[in-house]
Write a protein that holds these residues in place. Structure first.
Motif, PDB file in Angstrom:
ATOM      1  N   SER A 111       0.851  -1.193   0.000  1.00 29.89           N
ATOM      2  CA  SER A 111       0.000   0.000   0.000  1.00 29.89           C
ATOM      3  C   SER A 111       0.881   1.234   0.000  1.00 29.89           C
ATOM      4  N   ARG A 112       0.592   2.124  -0.945  1.00 30.65           N
ATOM      5  CA  ARG A 112       1.332   3.380  -1.044  1.00 30.65           C
ATOM      6  C   ARG A 112       0.749   4.468  -0.159  1.00 30.65           C
ATOM      7  N   PHE A 117       6.364   8.062   2.980  1.00 27.16           N
ATOM      8  CA  PHE A 117       7.811   7.955   2.979  1.00 27.16           C
ATOM      9  C   PHE A 117       8.453   9.254   2.480  1.00 27.16           C
ATOM     10  N   ASP A 118       7.842   9.866   1.493  1.00 23.65           N
ATOM     11  CA  ASP A 118       8.384  11.081   0.895  1.00 23.65           C
ATOM     12  C   ASP A 118       7.229  12.025   0.585  1.00 23.65           C
ATOM     13  N   PRO A 119       7.051  13.085   1.389  1.00 20.85           N
ATOM     14  CA  PRO A 119       5.915  13.988   1.199  1.00 20.85           C
ATOM     15  C   PRO A 119       5.901  14.683  -0.170  1.00 20.85           C
ATOM     16  N   SER A 120       7.045  14.711  -0.862  1.00 23.28           N
ATOM     17  CA  SER A 120       7.090  15.378  -2.160  1.00 23.28           C
ATOM     18  C   SER A 120       6.479  14.536  -3.268  1.00 23.28           C
ATOM     19  N   PRO A 194       6.744   2.596  -0.469  1.00 21.02           N
ATOM     20  CA  PRO A 194       6.813   4.008  -0.861  1.00 21.02           C
ATOM     21  C   PRO A 194       5.971   4.316  -2.099  1.00 21.02           C
ATOM     22  N   LEU A 195       5.413   5.502  -2.112  1.00 16.29           N
ATOM     23  CA  LEU A 195       4.747   6.033  -3.295  1.00 16.29           C
ATOM     24  C   LEU A 195       5.810   6.688  -4.170  1.00 16.29           C
TER      25      LEU A 195
END
Length: 238
Positions: A111-112, A117-120, A194-195
């Motif tokens: 699940s992303r 993991f990385d708000p950007s 991570p997304l």
């Protein structure tokens, strides 16, 4: 536990070598399902002698690639299967972690949206909207509690694979998997991954590139899967 890692590909010459090189660091048994590529993908695959290859003579679709991976897992008498995409959106270093959860569930689904993991990293708006809507169907209509309907980074116990009858050969195939998993009372576990979006220009093909058409197609496949499984389609499921 013997695990097969499978990657469905179609015209992935830009990513294949880097992704496959990294996958081989974390998985001993690797399968690439080449779904009728017309670019340099078949030539590049010849450089990876340890990798198993299934080639479809013509492009059949994402679901067809995963169906071939299911079949090879059973034929090879593996204990489990990990699937990931070849576009750089999945981190091969997480293969062992995803596979390790097969002692807890029949299906381990990345699940992303469980953890940031990385708000950007922000998904394309229409893709996120469709994912949210389809995820709602899964939870309201199937009684699940999942957060990501379409993540291709998954692990399956081999013993669960005979439960699946995959007839949708395209991108709606995961809907059949979710419905049939519930119908066969398979256990499901989500784990955070991570997304990562590296290329927003990728297309689904034809009319599926239109968001509303794609959502209606997913709804049709979902309803048909529900009917075939003998599950009621009512209320918020419509």
């Amino acid at each position: 536990m013997r695990i097969l890692t499978a990657i469905p590909v179609h015209n992935e010459e830009a990513h294949l070598e880097s992704v496959l090189t990294e996958v081989l660091r974390f998985s001993e048994d690797v399968l690439v399902v080449d779904d009728g590529s017309t670019d340099r993908t078949p030539d590049l695959l010849r450089n990876f002698s340890s990798v198993q290859v299934i080639r479809h003579p013509k492009n059949l679709g994402y679901g067809a690639g995963l169906r071939s991976a299911f079949e090879r897992t059973l034929e090879g008498k593996y204990d489990g299967l990990v699937t990931l995409d070849c576009d750089g959106q999945h981190e091969p270093c997480r293969i062992p972690e995803i596979a390790s959860h097969l002692d807890q569930a029949d299906i381990v689904s990345g699940s992303r949206y469980l953890q940031i993991f990385d708000p950007s990293q922000i998904p394309p708006e229409e893709r996120r909207r469709i994912n949210v809507e389809v995820t709602r169907w899964l939870n309201e209509c199937l009684g699940l509690n999942v957060t990501d309907a379409f993540c291709g980074f998954k692990a399956y116990r081999a013993s669960a694979l005979p439960a699946f009858e995959i007839t949708d050969l395209g991108y709606a195939m995961p809907l059949q998997v979710w419905v049939q998993a519930v119908a066969h009372q398979l256990s499901i576990l989500e784990v955070p991954v991570p997304l990562i979006y590296l290329d927003e220009s990728r297309a689904f093909g034809g009319a599926l590139d239109q968001a509303d058409y794609r959502l209606n197609h997913y709804r049709s496949v979902f309803h048909e899967a529900m009917r075939r499984a003998g599950l009621e389609v009512s209320g918020g499921c419509r």
